[in-house]
Write a protein that holds these residues in place. Sequence first.
Motif, mmCIF file in Angstrom:
data_model
loop_
_atom_site.group_PDB
_atom_site.id
_atom_site.type_symbol
_atom_site.label_atom_id
_atom_site.label_comp_id
_atom_site.label_asym_id
_atom_site.label_seq_id
_atom_site.Cartn_x
_atom_site.Cartn_y
_atom_site.Cartn_z
ATOM 1 N N ILE A 167 0.870 -1.179 0.000
ATOM 2 C CA ILE A 167 0.000 0.000 0.000
ATOM 3 C C ILE A 167 0.906 1.228 0.000
ATOM 4 N N ILE A 168 0.809 2.009 -1.063
ATOM 5 C CA ILE A 168 1.667 3.189 -1.244
ATOM 6 C C ILE A 168 0.909 4.433 -0.783
ATOM 7 N N LEU A 187 15.748 -10.589 -0.448
ATOM 8 C CA LEU A 187 14.372 -10.381 -0.912
ATOM 9 C C LEU A 187 13.374 -10.550 0.233
ATOM 10 N N GLU A 188 13.635 -11.492 1.112
ATOM 11 C CA GLU A 188 12.726 -11.697 2.243
ATOM 12 C C GLU A 188 12.746 -10.501 3.188
ATOM 13 N N GLU A 189 13.900 -9.913 3.395
ATOM 14 C CA GLU A 189 13.998 -8.721 4.243
ATOM 15 C C GLU A 189 13.312 -7.531 3.588
ATOM 16 N N ILE A 190 13.532 -7.371 2.288
ATOM 17 C CA ILE A 190 12.923 -6.263 1.553
ATOM 18 C C ILE A 190 11.406 -6.321 1.649
ATOM 19 N N LEU A 191 10.856 -7.535 1.617
ATOM 20 C CA LEU A 191 9.408 -7.724 1.593
ATOM 21 C C LEU A 191 8.798 -8.009 2.968
ATOM 22 N N ALA A 192 9.569 -7.839 4.026
ATOM 23 C CA ALA A 192 9.053 -8.090 5.377
ATOM 24 C C ALA A 192 7.918 -7.127 5.698
ATOM 25 N N SER A 193 6.945 -7.612 6.479
ATOM 26 C CA SER A 193 5.813 -6.773 6.885
ATOM 27 C C SER A 193 6.296 -5.549 7.634
ATOM 28 N N GLY A 194 5.587 -4.455 7.411
ATOM 29 C CA GLY A 194 5.899 -3.247 8.166
ATOM 30 C C GLY A 194 5.324 -2.003 7.532
ATOM 31 N N LYS A 195 5.270 -0.956 8.352
ATOM 32 C CA LYS A 195 4.815 0.359 7.891
ATOM 33 C C LYS A 195 6.026 1.271 7.796
ATOM 34 N N GLY A 196 5.870 2.388 7.110
ATOM 35 C CA GLY A 196 6.950 3.357 7.014
ATOM 36 C C GLY A 196 8.106 2.861 6.158
ATOM 37 N N LYS A 197 7.811 1.975 5.234
ATOM 38 C CA LYS A 197 8.839 1.490 4.317
ATOM 39 C C LYS A 197 8.937 2.441 3.132
ATOM 40 N N VAL A 198 10.003 2.300 2.370
ATOM 41 C CA VAL A 198 10.228 3.171 1.225
ATOM 42 C C VAL A 198 10.074 2.364 -0.054
ATOM 43 N N ILE A 199 9.346 2.947 -1.010
ATOM 44 C CA ILE A 199 9.229 2.379 -2.350
ATOM 45 C C ILE A 199 9.585 3.495 -3.333
ATOM 46 N N VAL A 200 10.249 3.137 -4.400
ATOM 47 C CA VAL A 200 10.686 4.118 -5.386
ATOM 48 C C VAL A 200 9.837 3.961 -6.636
ATOM 49 N N TYR A 216 8.007 0.243 -10.067
ATOM 50 C CA TYR A 216 8.520 0.572 -8.742
ATOM 51 C C TYR A 216 9.727 -0.301 -8.426
ATOM 52 N N TYR A 217 10.421 0.068 -7.358
ATOM 53 C CA TYR A 217 11.326 -0.885 -6.723
ATOM 54 C C TYR A 217 11.369 -0.660 -5.227
ATOM 55 N N LEU A 218 11.531 -1.763 -4.523
ATOM 56 C CA LEU A 218 11.753 -1.779 -3.080
ATOM 57 C C LEU A 218 13.213 -2.133 -2.874
ATOM 58 N N TYR A 219 13.822 -1.633 -1.810
ATOM 59 C CA TYR A 219 15.237 -1.922 -1.640
ATOM 60 C C TYR A 219 15.660 -1.989 -0.182
ATOM 61 N N LYS A 220 16.823 -2.530 -0.032
ATOM 62 C CA LYS A 220 17.536 -2.554 1.243
ATOM 63 C C LYS A 220 18.904 -1.967 0.948
ATOM 64 N N ARG A 276 23.047 4.795 -8.419
ATOM 65 C CA ARG A 276 22.575 5.001 -9.793
ATOM 66 C C ARG A 276 21.047 4.925 -9.917
ATOM 67 N N TYR A 277 20.436 3.944 -9.306
ATOM 68 C CA TYR A 277 18.998 3.740 -9.458
ATOM 69 C C TYR A 277 18.173 4.614 -8.519
ATOM 70 N N ALA A 278 18.814 5.305 -7.600
ATOM 71 C CA ALA A 278 18.096 6.132 -6.638
ATOM 72 C C ALA A 278 18.059 7.610 -7.049
ATOM 73 N N GLN A 279 19.015 8.049 -7.807
ATOM 74 C CA GLN A 279 19.126 9.468 -8.143
ATOM 75 C C GLN A 279 17.996 9.911 -9.074
ATOM 76 N N GLY A 280 17.346 11.019 -8.694
ATOM 77 C CA GLY A 280 16.298 11.603 -9.514
ATOM 78 C C GLY A 280 14.980 10.847 -9.504
ATOM 79 N N GLN A 281 14.822 9.910 -8.593
ATOM 80 C CA GLN A 281 13.600 9.100 -8.542
ATOM 81 C C GLN A 281 12.608 9.667 -7.528
ATOM 82 N N ASN A 282 11.339 9.325 -7.699
ATOM 83 C CA ASN A 282 10.281 9.732 -6.779
ATOM 84 C C ASN A 282 10.187 8.709 -5.651
ATOM 85 N N ILE A 283 10.527 9.139 -4.440
ATOM 86 C CA ILE A 283 10.547 8.258 -3.273
ATOM 87 C C ILE A 283 9.221 8.413 -2.522
ATOM 88 N N LEU A 284 8.595 7.278 -2.250
ATOM 89 C CA LEU A 284 7.303 7.271 -1.556
ATOM 90 C C LEU A 284 7.352 6.342 -0.350
#
Length: 194
Positions: free
Chosen positions: A33-34, A107-120, A135-139, A177-185
């Motif tokens: 949920i974004i 991948l399991e850590e990236i997708l762990a349940s939680g709020k206040g996570k960041v998606i690009v 989108y991408y999720l990251y650690k 490289r993949y983070a620069q200039g991206q919309n962070i949500l």
Amino acid sequence: MSGFLLEYGMKMGQIRDAVEVFQRLRKKKYRIIIEDGTEFILVFSPEHYHHLAGFQYLTDFPQICTPKAGTHKFYGDVKNDRIKERDIVKSVKYKEIEERITFFSNLEEILASGKGKVIVEFDKTQADSQIEAKYYLYKREGAAFEGDVTYYALFIGYDERKKRYFPRTFIVEHTARYAQGQNILNCSIEVIDK
């Protein structure tokens, strides 16, 4: 022990471990949920494993790079040891995917349940990338400002025809490289048993 066998011996088990991680991922659904109101379910299917692990880069082994029977069957063949790990690691291109395989459990850590996570919200033109993802999720590990950083990123694609999101690819990157200039949500992730 020869150099090849020593190096080969150190790699043994990594692909098996990645398959086990993927099997666990397949047993769950991930509700994302974004903050902009976008909500979707992400599901891992057998055909996703090939690209997530990077096997398309092993071009010296065409039967692995582009399996004739399809990527769905490829996953089953690796899982059931019909495609042997000892043969895969012999590829001269294996170094290109070794980090993906080694750190697949992130991948399991990236997708762990939680709020206040960041998606690009991913704009490939900003990253000078060919990755077709919404989108991408990251650690992240390390300090970006000190030049010692590693991003583990799960890129999420969108299939217009099927109207659903899917895991596109997984990368290990040592620059921003993949983070620069991206919309962070902000987003939240809920892990649901299938």
